[in-house]
Design a protein around this motif. Structure first.
Motif, mmCIF file in Angstrom:
data_model
loop_
_atom_site.group_PDB
_atom_site.id
_atom_site.type_symbol
_atom_site.label_atom_id
_atom_site.label_comp_id
_atom_site.label_asym_id
_atom_site.label_seq_id
_atom_site.Cartn_x
_atom_site.Cartn_y
_atom_site.Cartn_z
ATOM 1 N N GLN A 111 0.827 -1.206 0.000
ATOM 2 C CA GLN A 111 0.000 0.000 0.000
ATOM 3 C C GLN A 111 0.862 1.257 0.000
ATOM 4 N N ALA A 112 1.986 1.213 0.713
ATOM 5 C CA ALA A 112 2.900 2.357 0.715
ATOM 6 C C ALA A 112 3.497 2.565 -0.665
ATOM 7 N N GLY A 113 3.777 1.463 -1.359
ATOM 8 C CA GLY A 113 4.306 1.574 -2.719
ATOM 9 C C GLY A 113 3.317 2.225 -3.659
ATOM 10 N N VAL A 114 2.043 1.871 -3.517
ATOM 11 C CA VAL A 114 1.010 2.488 -4.339
ATOM 12 C C VAL A 114 0.883 3.974 -4.002
ATOM 13 N N SER A 115 1.080 4.325 -2.744
ATOM 14 C CA SER A 115 1.025 5.736 -2.345
ATOM 15 C C SER A 115 2.124 6.540 -3.023
ATOM 16 N N VAL A 116 3.311 5.945 -3.155
ATOM 17 C CA VAL A 116 4.409 6.615 -3.859
ATOM 18 C C VAL A 116 4.035 6.804 -5.326
ATOM 19 N N LEU A 117 3.472 5.762 -5.934
ATOM 20 C CA LEU A 117 3.015 5.853 -7.322
ATOM 21 C C LEU A 117 1.954 6.934 -7.463
ATOM 22 N N ARG A 118 1.019 6.975 -6.519
ATOM 23 C CA ARG A 118 -0.060 7.958 -6.576
ATOM 24 C C ARG A 118 0.497 9.395 -6.522
ATOM 25 N N GLU A 119 1.517 9.608 -5.724
ATOM 26 C CA GLU A 119 2.117 10.933 -5.625
ATOM 27 C C GLU A 119 2.802 11.328 -6.932
ATOM 28 N N ARG A 120 3.440 10.369 -7.593
ATOM 29 C CA ARG A 120 4.083 10.659 -8.874
ATOM 30 C C ARG A 120 3.043 10.991 -9.941
ATOM 31 N N VAL A 121 1.928 10.271 -9.913
ATOM 32 C CA VAL A 121 0.847 10.562 -10.856
ATOM 33 C C VAL A 121 0.258 11.936 -10.565
ATOM 34 N N ARG A 122 0.144 12.291 -9.294
ATOM 35 C CA ARG A 122 -0.383 13.603 -8.919
ATOM 36 C C ARG A 122 0.488 14.730 -9.497
ATOM 37 N N ARG A 123 1.791 14.560 -9.480
ATOM 38 C CA ARG A 123 2.695 15.573 -10.038
ATOM 39 C C ARG A 123 2.467 15.736 -11.540
ATOM 40 N N VAL A 124 2.215 14.613 -12.228
ATOM 41 C CA VAL A 124 1.932 14.687 -13.662
ATOM 42 C C VAL A 124 0.607 15.401 -13.895
ATOM 43 N N ALA A 125 -0.393 15.078 -13.089
ATOM 44 C CA ALA A 125 -1.716 15.687 -13.239
ATOM 45 C C ALA A 125 -1.636 17.200 -13.068
ATOM 46 N N GLN A 126 -0.787 17.664 -12.188
ATOM 47 C CA GLN A 126 -0.675 19.094 -11.938
ATOM 48 C C GLN A 126 -0.109 19.854 -13.137
ATOM 49 N N THR A 127 0.548 19.147 -14.057
ATOM 50 C CA THR A 127 1.058 19.794 -15.270
ATOM 51 C C THR A 127 0.037 19.798 -16.397
ATOM 52 N N GLY A 128 -1.088 19.102 -16.211
ATOM 53 C CA GLY A 128 -2.113 19.047 -17.249
ATOM 54 C C GLY A 128 -1.863 18.007 -18.307
ATOM 55 N N ARG A 129 -0.929 17.080 -18.079
ATOM 56 C CA ARG A 129 -0.597 16.088 -19.103
ATOM 57 C C ARG A 129 -1.306 14.748 -18.916
ATOM 58 N N LEU A 130 -2.233 14.675 -17.983
ATOM 59 C CA LEU A 130 -2.949 13.429 -17.739
ATOM 60 C C LEU A 130 -4.245 13.415 -18.544
ATOM 61 N N ARG A 131 -4.443 12.376 -19.342
ATOM 62 C CA ARG A 131 -5.650 12.254 -20.166
ATOM 63 C C ARG A 131 -6.828 11.693 -19.371
ATOM 64 N N VAL A 132 -6.551 11.005 -18.274
ATOM 65 C CA VAL A 132 -7.581 10.330 -17.488
ATOM 66 C C VAL A 132 -7.487 10.800 -16.045
ATOM 67 N N SER A 133 -8.372 10.301 -15.199
ATOM 68 C CA SER A 133 -8.307 10.665 -13.788
ATOM 69 C C SER A 133 -7.065 10.059 -13.144
ATOM 70 N N GLU A 134 -6.671 10.626 -12.015
ATOM 71 C CA GLU A 134 -5.508 10.103 -11.304
ATOM 72 C C GLU A 134 -5.725 8.659 -10.885
ATOM 73 N N GLU A 135 -6.936 8.346 -10.393
ATOM 74 C CA GLU A 135 -7.216 6.988 -9.949
ATOM 75 C C GLU A 135 -7.081 5.981 -11.086
ATOM 76 N N ARG A 136 -7.594 6.388 -12.260
ATOM 77 C CA ARG A 136 -7.507 5.505 -13.431
ATOM 78 C C ARG A 136 -6.055 5.289 -13.842
ATOM 79 N N ALA A 137 -5.270 6.351 -13.812
ATOM 80 C CA ALA A 137 -3.865 6.248 -14.176
ATOM 81 C C ALA A 137 -3.107 5.352 -13.207
ATOM 82 N N VAL A 138 -3.371 5.510 -11.911
ATOM 83 C CA VAL A 138 -2.699 4.683 -10.907
ATOM 84 C C VAL A 138 -3.055 3.215 -11.101
ATOM 85 N N ASP A 139 -4.326 2.923 -11.327
ATOM 86 C CA ASP A 139 -4.755 1.536 -11.512
ATOM 87 C C ASP A 139 -4.089 0.912 -12.743
#
Length: 218
Positions: free
Chosen positions: A104-132
């Protein structure tokens, strides 16, 4: 645990018998049962500790300046860890219900990295979808590659990674969100810093933006 880890690395779970572990550790077999319940409990403890150490080192690593580059490096590190620790990977990914705290901690690290990408506007899908999608790709890639000889693995991890990246990212315009989904993901990623809204308003807006970001998947 150190003795069991050594036997796991050398010969897999079959080599880490209760007797072999006890001999390597210089203890009596009942000690293992008293501390861990049985052999499976010992192996799960070893897997948990190994994964926890890896996740801790991953969390402490300084991120790359570009969040997409950082996400790509994280994916590669995950696959490299899995291939370097095949016995541990088999234990971690065995069907056993709820994921471990380290997983679960590993997924949290992944989620934080996805969040940084989302903040730049480069995510085509939701953060949850990208993490999954990224989590499924990483786990599936490791398990698939471990079933193939080392000489037949070239390029497979990179191809799988880039296929998922193409589905979730727009890497061409880092300064401008990609369509409605990109704008929704970017705005949702920054809601915690939006003090003008009440917690209830932020929650409602987050739910609406989540639906917009996921609309591209339908």
């Amino acid at each position: 645990m150190a003795a069991a880890a050594g036997l796991l690395a050398a010969g897999g779970a079959d080599a880490a018998t209760t007797r072999a572990v006890a001999d390597a550790a210089g203890v009596q077999a009942p000690t293992i049962y008293r501390l861990f319940g049985d052999k499976q409990g010992l192996l799960e403890a070893v897997a948990e500790q190994t994964l926890a150490d890896y996740v801790d080192s991953k969390a402490r690593r300084l991120p790359e300046a570009d969040p997409v580059t950082d996400l790509r490096a994280g994916c590669d590190a995950h696959v490299a860890f899995g291939l370097a620790n095949p016995a541990i990977s088999a234990l971690i990914n065995a069907p056993q219900g709820r994921a471990s705290r380290a997983a679960q901690a590993g997924v949290s690290v992944l989620r934080e990295r996805v969040r940084r990408v989302a903040q730049t506007g480069r995510l085509r899908v939701s953060e949850e979808r990208a993490v999954d999608l990224l989590h499924a790709m990483g786990t599936g890639t490791v398990l698939a590659l471990l079933q193939k000889p080392a000489g037949e693995r070239d390029g497979l991890a990179e191809t799988a990674r880039e296929a998922v990246f193409a589905a979730i990212l727009d890497e061409q315009s880092p300064a401008v969100p990609s369509g409605m989904a990109g704008m929704a993901s970017a705005l949702r990623a920054g809601l915690d810093d939006l003090a003008v809204l009440t917690p209830g308003e932020r929650h409602l807006l987050s739910e609406l933006l989540h639906r917009i970001a996921n609309a591209s998947d339908r």
